[in-house]
Design a protein around this motif. Structure first.
Motif, PDB file in Angstrom:
ATOM      1  N   LEU A   7       0.616  -1.309   0.069  1.00 27.38           N
ATOM      2  CA  LEU A   7      -0.040  -0.070   0.112  1.00 27.38           C
ATOM      3  C   LEU A   7       0.714   1.106   0.041  1.00 27.38           C
ATOM      4  CD1 LEU A   7      -2.747  -0.715   2.471  1.00 27.38           C
ATOM      5  CD2 LEU A   7      -2.805  -0.861   0.028  1.00 27.38           C
ATOM      6  N   LEU A   8       1.904   1.149   0.734  1.00 28.41           N
ATOM      7  CA  LEU A   8       2.888   2.438   0.835  1.00 28.41           C
ATOM      8  C   LEU A   8       3.522   2.617  -0.777  1.00 28.41           C
ATOM      9  CD1 LEU A   8       4.640   2.050   4.213  1.00 28.41           C
ATOM     10  CD2 LEU A   8       2.547   3.419   3.552  1.00 28.41           C
ATOM     11  N   TYR A  11       1.120   4.692  -2.440  1.00 31.15           N
ATOM     12  CA  TYR A  11       0.974   5.962  -1.720  1.00 31.15           C
ATOM     13  C   TYR A  11       2.064   6.846  -2.417  1.00 31.15           C
ATOM     14  CZ  TYR A  11       2.218   9.607   1.439  1.00 31.15           C
ATOM     15  OH  TYR A  11       2.679  10.767   1.953  1.00 31.15           O
ATOM     16  N   ARG A  12       3.052   6.094  -2.361  1.00 27.90           N
ATOM     17  CA  ARG A  12       4.306   6.652  -2.882  1.00 27.90           C
ATOM     18  C   ARG A  12       4.328   7.221  -4.535  1.00 27.90           C
ATOM     19  NH1 ARG A  12       7.294   2.901   0.237  1.00 27.90           N
ATOM     20  NH2 ARG A  12       7.867   4.010   2.298  1.00 27.90           N
ATOM     21  N   PHE A  14       1.171   7.880  -5.726  1.00 26.19           N
ATOM     22  CA  PHE A  14       0.153   8.874  -5.665  1.00 26.19           C
ATOM     23  C   PHE A  14       0.833  10.171  -5.357  1.00 26.19           C
ATOM     24  CE2 PHE A  14      -1.934  11.496  -2.411  1.00 26.19           C
ATOM     25  CZ  PHE A  14      -2.990  11.632  -3.029  1.00 26.19           C
ATOM     26  N   ARG A  15       1.909  10.241  -4.411  1.00 19.84           N
ATOM     27  CA  ARG A  15       2.690  11.533  -3.882  1.00 19.84           C
ATOM     28  C   ARG A  15       3.499  12.109  -5.354  1.00 19.84           C
ATOM     29  NH1 ARG A  15       1.607  15.276  -0.600  1.00 19.84           N
ATOM     30  NH2 ARG A  15       4.154  15.862  -0.694  1.00 19.84           N
ATOM     31  N   TYR A  19      -1.009  13.352  -7.001  1.00 17.99           N
ATOM     32  CA  TYR A  19      -1.019  14.472  -6.082  1.00 17.99           C
ATOM     33  C   TYR A  19      -0.573  15.800  -6.894  1.00 17.99           C
ATOM     34  CZ  TYR A  19      -0.886  17.843  -2.149  1.00 17.99           C
ATOM     35  OH  TYR A  19      -1.177  18.861  -1.510  1.00 17.99           O
TER      36      TYR A  19
END
Length: 213
Positions: A7-8, A11-12, A14-15, A19
């Motif tokens: 998941l992380l 997230y990375r 996404f960042r 984002y």
């Protein structure tokens, strides 16, 4: 199945990718608050994420998810009314223009309501789920009479019946029904077929679910 480390990684991504591309939208949402025009009541099933299915941006939809996408009828008895609170917030505070109930194929909650596999389950063994899907007890009868308690047709009919039941229960909320009568709010029923990757919409005049092209 992804672990937290996986998941992380997402997230990375996404960042690094999403984002920055959506930065203006996130900044505006943070300063101006949320103003979605549509609420979706969907199932908690991990295979049917409304944001992915409808390909929407952050802030576009207000979503509540639970087992079988159910809405309890309006009541004022003391208790923890999570779905009712979400509906109240969406309708009275956010003033959404539409509420979409989205059921789906292969729904475990509807299957359990149909075959009553949790009838004798206690807390921790399915008892809480059984208490929840009792909301479908009235809808179950006609389905069983027409299709029995097992098989693809019976399960699909139960899924359709659950959507209709949630729509009927939404209309028991007096302030919601008033807005619908005034043309300020539209209720819709939909069913997402996991097998086909297709969305079906309920025509409330005919009572049939028709594929959305």
């Amino acid at each position: 199945m992804p672990e937290f480390a996986e998941l992380l990684k997402g997230y990375r991504r996404f960042r690094e990718e999403t984002y920055p591309r959506q930065r203006e939208r996130f900044d505006r949402a943070a300063t101006e608050g949320q103003h979605p025009r549509l609420m979706i009541i969907g199932c908690s099933d991990s295979r049917v994420d409304p944001a992915q299915i409808f390909d929407v941006d952050p802030g576009d939809i207000f979503v509540v998810r639970n087992v079988a996408a159910l809405v309890p009828p309006y009541e004022t008895t003391p208790g923890q009314h999570g779905v009712s609170a979400a509906v109240e917030f969406a309708v009275q505070v956010l003033e959404v223009a539409q509420i979409v109930v989205m059921g789906h194929g292969r729904c475990g909650g509807c299957k359990a309501a149909l075959d009553q596999s949790l009838a004798d389950a206690g807390p921790g063994s399915g008892g809480f789920m059984r208490g929840w899907i009792k909301l479908l007890d009235d809808a179950r009868g006609p389905v069983v009479e027409a299709h029995g308690t097992s098989g693809v047709l019976a399960e699909l009919a139960m899924e359709f019946a659950a959507i209709r039941q949630s729509l009927a229960n939404l209309r028991t909320f007096p302030w919601l029904a008033e807005k619908e009568r005034a043309g300020q709010l539209k209720l819709r029923g939909t069913h997402f077929s996991i097998v086909e990757g297709r969305l079906y919409a309920l025509d409330e005049e005919t009572g049939a679910f028709e594929v959305v092209e």
